[in-house]
Design an enzyme around this catalytic site. Structure first.
Site, mmCIF file in Angstrom:
data_model
loop_
_atom_site.group_PDB
_atom_site.id
_atom_site.type_symbol
_atom_site.label_atom_id
_atom_site.label_comp_id
_atom_site.label_asym_id
_atom_site.label_seq_id
_atom_site.Cartn_x
_atom_site.Cartn_y
_atom_site.Cartn_z
ATOM 1 N N SER A 168 3.249 -1.359 2.763
ATOM 2 C CA SER A 168 3.472 -2.002 1.471
ATOM 3 C C SER A 168 3.843 -3.481 1.672
ATOM 4 O O SER A 168 3.088 -4.213 2.283
ATOM 5 C CB SER A 168 4.549 -1.230 0.706
ATOM 6 O OG SER A 168 4.561 -1.619 -0.638
ATOM 7 N N ASP A 194 -1.372 0.499 3.239
ATOM 8 C CA ASP A 194 -1.421 0.198 1.810
ATOM 9 C C ASP A 194 -0.605 -1.059 1.475
ATOM 10 O O ASP A 194 0.349 -1.009 0.698
ATOM 11 C CB ASP A 194 -0.980 1.389 0.957
ATOM 12 C CG ASP A 194 -1.759 1.428 -0.371
ATOM 13 O OD1 ASP A 194 -2.916 0.967 -0.392
ATOM 14 O OD2 ASP A 194 -1.205 1.905 -1.394
ATOM 15 N N HIS A 279 0.432 5.965 -2.534
ATOM 16 C CA HIS A 279 0.824 4.765 -1.786
ATOM 17 C C HIS A 279 1.231 5.172 -0.351
ATOM 18 O O HIS A 279 0.755 4.620 0.624
ATOM 19 C CB HIS A 279 1.996 4.129 -2.525
ATOM 20 C CG HIS A 279 2.323 2.721 -2.130
ATOM 21 N ND1 HIS A 279 1.384 1.813 -1.708
ATOM 22 C CD2 HIS A 279 3.517 2.057 -2.097
ATOM 23 C CE1 HIS A 279 1.990 0.647 -1.434
ATOM 24 N NE2 HIS A 279 3.283 0.786 -1.655
#
Ligand code: NAG
Ligand code: NAG
Length: 501
Positions: A168, A194, A279
């Site tokens: 992330s 991600d 995610h």
């Protein structure tokens, strides 16, 4: 988009948007700390990021401190082993997430391949409104870079031996570390799991993770479904190889309706788990690549998921396919490659990809819209009744190409059973048509004919052609199953003919 999908995505994006609204407006000033940041590069004495080294016991980690060589010894840093550093992302609750310990354990579980596993714990800087956490990513990137530079100065150690794994916002932190480290050489590898989308999508390469940041950059995109113009994970390619499992927008098993199942497993924790599911899937795919090394998932270069679903992209020629996760083949290309694959809903995630090509001869005036099912028989197993929808009416002599994925390794494909599935209604119509036009009397002028099925296995790159077992009867009829076997005899004949010519 079905509304059940929107709920969790909307919720998550709501948090993003709300925090953006509370923070300063995104814009040029968002990244305005760069000049000051560069100044501090040489003089950084203490880091806000805590660097924790994990030894063989799965404890809480031992803190390595910049400019304190004694901590390297105390923690048991081994400079002749590679360094893998995990960088977490934005935090809503100020807690380190569970996947971190799972990834640490997976990295440490590799016998014969010892490595220094370090966590860059920047939770105090990540536990803010999203916009502020975004602003901190540059600072943390500098701190990571400072630690690596200091390691190179203190012990015999090379940055080419460093692999940053960022999830992330952590993916962009890793990218910034790669660009701030300076010098002639780059960090060995960065993996972006991600990588965060909001405030990074569409920015210039120096403002996000990009292929320039390391000798090799790979990325896994798992939650790029847009809502109100934003997506949690970044859509655009950010590495040398960008993997888009299941198209990258959403992941199987992460449907909101599966919340009930998750609640049974994880209690109320399930709500946040479900929201983060797609995610975080990027992380679990990576962990899976370590734990099920003998079952690697392969991604195939393709322009988009539509073409991939037609089975058009199962080529491995000229580096067009690669292995997802830890064991990716590190061949940097000047142009970024986007790879697609299908996965299962849980580990082991691997599936086996097949492309099938069929060409009907349809002698009926109108296009027909039957549905079919195929059963596949291989040397190691079989898969029964896989439904096939061709999506449109069958017109004459058009070749239909489609993708089929199997959870199971059936070995080498040896036989295909092809069945016209639907329904009594079709059977009736068909009989009526046949009565009006008695094709039976002229076998060469039949209704719907299928002579061969061509197949390609992505994982083995093997191509095969299957012929109707009974070459005198190639007509398809409703509810009837046709058996296709490898046309070796035919192809031998064909070869002999061409050789003779
Ligand atoms: C450091 O790692 C190397 C290579 O894995 C190994 O041979 C050596 O014994 C290690 N040193 C210590 C002190 O553990
Ligand atoms: C389809 O192929 C058959 C056999 O090769 C041929 O006789 C027929 O004319 C073709 N039909 C069309 C519409 O091209």
């Amino acid at each position: 988009m079905g509304s059940p999908f929107c709920v969790p995505i909307f919720f998550l994006l709501y948090i993003f948007i709300q925090s953006s609204a509370h923070g300063q407006s995104p814009g040029p000033e968002l990244f305005g700390r760069r000049p000051r940041a560069v100044e501090t590069q040489g003089s950084l004495q203490e880091t806000e990021t805590r660097f924790l080294l994990f030894k063989d016991d799965p404890g809480r980690g031992c803190r390595i401190r910049l400019h304190h060589p004694d901590t390297l010894q105390e923690c048991g840093f081994n400079s002749s082993q590679p360094l893998v550093m995990i960088v977490h992302g934005w935090s809503v609750d100020g807690m380190l997430e569970n996947w971190i310990w799972q990834l640490v354990a997976a990295l440490k579980s590799r016998p014969g391949q010892p490595m220094n596993v370090v966590l860059a714990d920047w939770i105090t800087l990540a536990h803010h409104h999203y916009t502020i956490a975004v602003r901190h990513t540059r600072l943390v990137g500098q701190e990571v870079a400072a630690l690596l530079r200091w390691l190179e100065e203190s012990v015999p150690f090379s940055r080419s031996n460093v692999h940053l794994i960022g999830y992330s916002l952590g993916a962009h932190v890793s990218g910034f570390a790669g660009s701030y480290i300076g010098g002639r050489h780059k960090i060995g590898r960065i993996t972006g799991l991600d990588a965060a989308g909001p405030l990074f999508e569409g920015t210039t390469p120096s403002d996000r993770l990009s292929p320039d940041d390391a000798d090799f950059v790979d990325a896994i995109h798992t939650f790029t479904r847009e809502h109100m113009g934003l997506s949690v994970g970044i859509k655009q390619p950010v590495g040398h190889y960008d993997f888009y499992p299941n198209g990258g927008s959403f992941q199987p098993g992460c449907h909101f309706l599966e919340l009930y199942k998750h609640i049974a497993q994880h209690g109320l924790h399930a709500i946040t788990q479900t929201i983060k599911c797609a995610h975080e899937r990027s992380v679990h795919l990576f962990i899976d690549s370590l734990l099920h090394e003998h079952m690697p998932s392969t991604g195939y270069q393709c322009s988009d998921m539509d073409s991939f679903s037609q089975g058009l992209c199962l080529s491995c020629k000229k580096g067009r396919c690669n292995t997802l996760g830890y064991h990716v083949h590190q061949q940097p290309h000047s142009k970024s490659r986007q790879l697609f694959l299908v996965t299962r809903a849980q580990a082991p995630f691997k599936v086996y990809h097949y492309q099938f090509k069929i060409q009907f001869i349809n002698q009926i005036e109108k296009p027909v819209e039957p549905t079919f099912a195929m059963s596949l028989l291989g040397t190691k197993g079989e898969m029964q009744r896989i439904p096939i929808t061709l999506g449109e009416g069958i017109t004459s002599n058009k070749t239909y190409s489609f993708l089929i994925t199997l959870d199971l390794d059936i070995g080498e494909l040896v036989m295909i059973k092809f069945k016209w599935e639907n329904s009594a209604v079709w059977a009736n119509i068909w009989n009526t048509v046949q009565t009006i036009f008695p094709w039976g009397t002229k076998p060469h002028y039949s209704g719907l004919v299928l002579k061969t099925i061509r197949a390609k296995a992505g994982e083995t790159q093997q191509r095969m052609t299957f012929c109707s077992e009974n070459s005198d009867d190639v007509q398809l009829h409703p509810i009837q199953e046709k058996v296709f076997v490898k046309c070796e005899v035919h192809s031998k004949k064909l070869k002999r003919k061409t050789r003779g010519a």
